[in-house]
Design an enzyme around this catalytic site. Structure first.
Site, PDB file in Angstrom:
ATOM      1  N   ASP A  17     -74.919  12.549 -72.981  1.00  0.00           N
ATOM      2  CA  ASP A  17     -73.662  13.159 -73.378  1.00  0.00           C
ATOM      3  C   ASP A  17     -73.280  14.084 -72.217  1.00  0.00           C
ATOM      4  O   ASP A  17     -74.165  14.576 -71.500  1.00  0.00           O
ATOM      5  CB  ASP A  17     -73.872  13.952 -74.666  1.00  0.00           C
ATOM      6  N   ASP A  19     -70.669  17.058 -72.120  1.00  0.00           N
ATOM      7  CA  ASP A  19     -70.434  18.478 -72.408  1.00  0.00           C
ATOM      8  C   ASP A  19     -71.506  19.041 -73.334  1.00  0.00           C
ATOM      9  O   ASP A  19     -71.734  18.533 -74.423  1.00  0.00           O
ATOM     10  CB  ASP A  19     -69.052  18.654 -73.032  1.00  0.00           C
ATOM     11  N   ASN A  60     -67.312  11.677 -75.834  1.00  0.00           N
ATOM     12  CA  ASN A  60     -66.065  11.748 -76.590  1.00  0.00           C
ATOM     13  C   ASN A  60     -65.132  12.701 -75.868  1.00  0.00           C
ATOM     14  O   ASN A  60     -65.529  13.826 -75.534  1.00  0.00           O
ATOM     15  CB  ASN A  60     -66.314  12.270 -78.006  1.00  0.00           C
ATOM     16  N   GLN A  61     -63.898  12.291 -75.633  1.00  0.00           N
ATOM     17  CA  GLN A  61     -62.910  13.128 -74.953  1.00  0.00           C
ATOM     18  C   GLN A  61     -61.601  13.113 -75.748  1.00  0.00           C
ATOM     19  O   GLN A  61     -60.577  12.594 -75.299  1.00  0.00           O
ATOM     20  CB  GLN A  61     -62.708  12.655 -73.514  1.00  0.00           C
ATOM     21  N   CYS A  94     -64.526   8.062 -74.674  1.00  0.00           N
ATOM     22  CA  CYS A  94     -63.610   7.690 -75.752  1.00  0.00           C
ATOM     23  C   CYS A  94     -62.433   8.654 -75.713  1.00  0.00           C
ATOM     24  O   CYS A  94     -62.625   9.864 -75.834  1.00  0.00           O
ATOM     25  CB  CYS A  94     -64.310   7.775 -77.104  1.00  0.00           C
ATOM     26  N   HIS A  96     -59.998   8.803 -77.931  1.00  0.00           N
ATOM     27  CA  HIS A  96     -59.378   8.869 -79.254  1.00  0.00           C
ATOM     28  C   HIS A  96     -59.715  10.142 -80.024  1.00  0.00           C
ATOM     29  O   HIS A  96     -60.724  10.779 -79.764  1.00  0.00           O
ATOM     30  CB  HIS A  96     -59.822   7.659 -80.088  1.00  0.00           C
ATOM     31  N   ARG A 105     -65.785   5.955 -80.495  1.00  0.00           N
ATOM     32  CA  ARG A 105     -66.083   7.379 -80.666  1.00  0.00           C
ATOM     33  C   ARG A 105     -67.440   7.593 -81.336  1.00  0.00           C
ATOM     34  O   ARG A 105     -67.719   7.043 -82.389  1.00  0.00           O
ATOM     35  CB  ARG A 105     -64.983   8.049 -81.488  1.00  0.00           C
ATOM     36  N   ASP A 131     -76.419  16.707 -77.401  1.00  0.00           N
ATOM     37  CA  ASP A 131     -76.591  18.003 -78.046  1.00  0.00           C
ATOM     38  C   ASP A 131     -76.160  18.051 -79.505  1.00  0.00           C
ATOM     39  O   ASP A 131     -76.327  19.088 -80.142  1.00  0.00           O
ATOM     40  CB  ASP A 131     -75.852  19.091 -77.255  1.00  0.00           C
TER      41      ASP A 131
END
Length: 184
Positions: A17, A19, A60-61, A94, A96, A105, A131
């Site tokens: 991951d 962030d 995921n963004q 992602c 979305h 996602r 995390d």
């Protein structure tokens, strides 16, 4: 047949991951100048590289879907992280929002499956390090394995539910490399 154990699965790739795992979590970050590696991240990636294990990022963004950042912003932030870490094998994100109910996602498997495909390895030979529990659930949904690296954003209930946890990203990578055949 009882007592038989399946053959251990090798670890061909580790997917991180972004962030809160590799870099400091700056919500909806579109500014490469704000990218700061978390302690041990560079060493973790170097250790995998030295062991011949492919690396990638699955992230995921939702800031893209919310109109807060662009895909180009995310690419620039990822590029800066690559500069600080040394190039990782693939970056998959992602764009979305959760309400889109897309297949990519996290905790859905799409990002993990796509990253494995890009790296040329089966998802079953991947470990996802993240995390939050969504990272681990995405791994499981794809047939991969997951390690939780809790931080201040991780809910205590998420930690209690997971068997494989590590205090930081470097510890997670060491665990994966040392326990490869014993995990899961």
């Amino acid at each position: 047949m009882s007592g038989l154990h399946p053959a251990p699965r090798p670890v061909s790739a580790v997917l991180f991951d972004r962030d809160g795992t590799l870099v400091e979590d700056v919500p909806y970050n579109g500014d490469p100048e704000k990218v700061r590696l978390l302690p041990g991240a560079r060493e973790a990636v170097a250790l995998l590289r030295a062991g011949g294990v492919a690396t990638g990022v699955v992230s995921n963004q939702s800031g893209i879907g919310r109109g807060l950042i662009s895909e180009d912003d995310v690419v620039l932030v990822n590029r800066r992280a690559d500069e600080l870490l040394g190039a990782l094998g693939t970056w998959v994100f992602c764009p979305h929002v959760p309400e889109d109910r897309c297949g990519c996602r996290k905790p859905r498997p799409g990002l993990v499956v796509e990253a494995a495909r890009r790296l040329g390895v089966p998802p079953a030979e991947c470990v996802v390090i993240g995390d939050i529990r969504a990272d681990v659930l995405a791994a499981r949904a794809a047939g991969a394995r997951g390690v939780l690296v809790p931080n201040a954003a991780t809910l205590p209930s998420e930690v209690e539910r997971e068997r494989w946890t590590a205090p930081d990203v470097l510890g997670a990578v060491r665990m994966v490399l040392e326990r490869e055949g014993d995990m899961w």
